[in-house]
Design a protein around this motif. Structure first.
Motif, mmCIF file in Angstrom:
data_model
loop_
_atom_site.group_PDB
_atom_site.id
_atom_site.type_symbol
_atom_site.label_atom_id
_atom_site.label_comp_id
_atom_site.label_asym_id
_atom_site.label_seq_id
_atom_site.Cartn_x
_atom_site.Cartn_y
_atom_site.Cartn_z
ATOM 1 N N UNK A 153 4.958 5.393 2.806
ATOM 2 C CA UNK A 153 4.458 6.653 2.984
ATOM 3 C C UNK A 153 5.363 7.876 2.768
ATOM 4 N N UNK A 154 5.005 8.428 1.649
ATOM 5 C CA UNK A 154 6.030 9.623 1.182
ATOM 6 C C UNK A 154 5.463 10.822 2.071
ATOM 7 N N UNK A 206 0.823 -1.292 0.238
ATOM 8 C CA UNK A 206 0.024 -0.074 -0.075
ATOM 9 C C UNK A 206 0.950 1.109 -0.029
ATOM 10 N N UNK A 207 0.605 2.371 -0.677
ATOM 11 C CA UNK A 207 1.135 3.313 -0.725
ATOM 12 C C UNK A 207 0.610 4.696 -0.825
ATOM 13 N N UNK A 208 1.343 5.903 -0.191
ATOM 14 C CA UNK A 208 0.611 7.184 -0.224
ATOM 15 C C UNK A 208 1.800 7.903 -0.662
ATOM 16 N N UNK A 209 1.569 8.496 -2.101
ATOM 17 C CA UNK A 209 2.812 8.798 -2.673
ATOM 18 C C UNK A 209 2.580 10.687 -2.569
ATOM 19 N N UNK A 210 1.505 10.918 -2.891
ATOM 20 C CA UNK A 210 1.012 12.395 -2.534
ATOM 21 C C UNK A 210 -0.371 12.156 -2.215
ATOM 22 N N UNK A 211 -0.781 13.683 -1.489
ATOM 23 C CA UNK A 211 -2.108 13.545 -1.245
ATOM 24 C C UNK A 211 -2.975 13.031 -2.279
ATOM 25 N N UNK A 227 0.933 7.859 15.998
ATOM 26 C CA UNK A 227 0.114 7.011 16.551
ATOM 27 C C UNK A 227 -0.334 6.053 15.697
ATOM 28 N N UNK A 228 -1.137 6.590 14.536
ATOM 29 C CA UNK A 228 -1.364 5.650 13.370
ATOM 30 C C UNK A 228 -0.520 4.659 12.706
ATOM 31 N N UNK A 229 0.695 5.144 12.560
ATOM 32 C CA UNK A 229 1.928 4.347 12.141
ATOM 33 C C UNK A 229 1.866 3.198 13.063
ATOM 34 N N UNK A 230 2.123 3.630 14.395
ATOM 35 C CA UNK A 230 2.351 2.516 15.256
ATOM 36 C C UNK A 230 1.140 1.619 15.385
ATOM 37 N N UNK A 231 0.154 1.914 15.256
ATOM 38 C CA UNK A 231 -1.082 0.947 15.286
ATOM 39 C C UNK A 231 -0.959 -0.092 13.858
ATOM 40 N N UNK A 232 -0.462 0.632 12.802
ATOM 41 C CA UNK A 232 -0.401 -0.158 11.643
ATOM 42 C C UNK A 232 0.729 -1.085 11.682
ATOM 43 N N UNK A 233 1.730 -0.728 12.362
ATOM 44 C CA UNK A 233 3.072 -1.756 12.557
ATOM 45 C C UNK A 233 2.695 -2.797 13.482
ATOM 46 N N UNK A 234 1.789 -2.540 14.545
ATOM 47 C CA UNK A 234 1.385 -3.494 15.506
ATOM 48 C C UNK A 234 0.813 -4.502 14.962
ATOM 49 N N UNK A 284 -6.756 14.482 6.196
ATOM 50 C CA UNK A 284 -6.684 13.982 4.800
ATOM 51 C C UNK A 284 -5.689 12.997 4.467
ATOM 52 N N UNK A 285 -4.380 13.350 5.130
ATOM 53 C CA UNK A 285 -3.563 12.392 4.896
ATOM 54 C C UNK A 285 -3.811 11.155 5.501
ATOM 55 N N UNK A 286 -4.482 11.095 6.843
ATOM 56 C CA UNK A 286 -4.709 9.815 7.215
ATOM 57 C C UNK A 286 -5.905 9.087 6.554
ATOM 58 N N UNK A 287 -6.758 9.712 5.779
ATOM 59 C CA UNK A 287 -7.716 9.067 4.935
ATOM 60 C C UNK A 287 -6.906 8.506 3.752
ATOM 61 N N UNK A 288 -5.968 9.258 3.210
ATOM 62 C CA UNK A 288 -5.215 8.624 1.999
ATOM 63 C C UNK A 288 -4.582 7.307 2.530
ATOM 64 N N UNK A 289 -3.985 7.367 3.946
ATOM 65 C CA UNK A 289 -3.272 6.341 4.381
ATOM 66 C C UNK A 289 -4.424 5.128 4.499
#
Ligand code: ATP
Length: 233
Positions: free
Chosen positions: A156-157, A81-86, A173-180, A138-143
């Motif tokens: 995630x760029x 999964x990737x977020x390159x630009x908004x 916090x979101x990145x930690x949940x994703x990795x967990x 907005x970034x979190x929705x993109x992720x």
């Protein structure tokens, strides 16, 4: 059993004409880890991500992503999964309806949407129109859109670029949940300070070259301070 890294590439290089924009970078990402790709504008962060995503063909370098050869991105991209630009969302539609659209577009099961909304911390706001969201939301929705396909590797760029401090905390916090959840995260920023408390490892780049790779706590204090406070210049 031998542990195989989710990303294991060596000597990753990209040249445009005579210009080397990524210069022999090694990247090893362990499953479930969070790695920060840090460097000033133009350091080559986006190009490295684009090479992992099969968008830019490496000039040289070899390795594997999710066990498949880097030269055959079609074999592994459905697990990334990737977020390159908004990403482009519909301003008048709610966050939830936007995710419905992207799930349908990607052929993903829409049943995962409530779980994804919770993972990216948008529960309670999912019915609000996208245009009412802060940049961080907005970034979190993109992720969230990048998570719909249940990826094992999440790229995630610069998701924190321009986001205010509270929004940055939410993204971390979101990145930690994703990795967990066992997913492997590669996240870039031009500021180490934005990511220092969320990354297991950092890869510091300058002008395409690797300047440091490893745990932040293993960096000599004075050197870490230079990178944290002043960047690499
Ligand atoms: P930023 O934070 O500005 O996105 P970055 O670290 O992601 O920076 P890249 O976007 O990877 O850096 O760019 C690295 C260098 O490669 C830049 O100097 C850029 O101008 C150059 N570059 C990128 N794509 C091309 C291309 N298609 N042709 C020529 N040069 C390019």
């Amino acid at each position: 059993a031998e542990r195989v890294d989710v990303v294991a590439v060596t000597g990753l290089t990209k040249r445009y004409g005579r210009r080397t924009v990524v210069d022999g970078v090694d990247l090893h990402l362990a499953r479930g880890s969070i790695t920060g790709l840090i460097g000033p504008n133009g350091a080559g962060k986006t190009t490295i991500m684009a090479m992992l995503l099969g968008l830019v063909r490496p000039t040289s370098g070899r390795g594997t992503v999710l066990g498949h050869d880097l030269s055959r991105p079609g074999d592994y991209l459905s697990r990334v999964g990737a977020l390159i630009e908004g990403p482009a969302f519909f301003g008048n539609l709610s966050g939830r309806d936007n995710l419905h659209y992207f799930a349908r577009l990607g052929g993903h099961n829409r049943g995962v949407i409530p779980e994804v909304l919770e993972l990216v911390g948008l529960q309670g706001r999912e019915g609000d129109p996208y245009r009412s969201y802060s940049l961080g939301m907005k970034q979190r929705l993109g992720i969230g859109a990048a998570l719909l396909g249940d990826p094992e590797l999440v790229v995630l760029d610069e998701p924190t670029n321009g986001v205010d401090p509270a929004g940055m905390r939410d993204i971390r916090a979101m990145v930690r949940r994703i990795a967990a959840q066992g997913r492997t995260v590669l996240i870039s920023s031009h500021l180490l300070a934005e990511l220092e408390h969320v990354c297991d490892r950092v890869v510091v780049l300058d002008q395409g070259g690797l300047r440091y790779s490893g745990a932040l706590q293993d960096l000599p204090g004075s050197r870490a301070e230079v990178i944290l406070l002043r960047g690499l210049d």
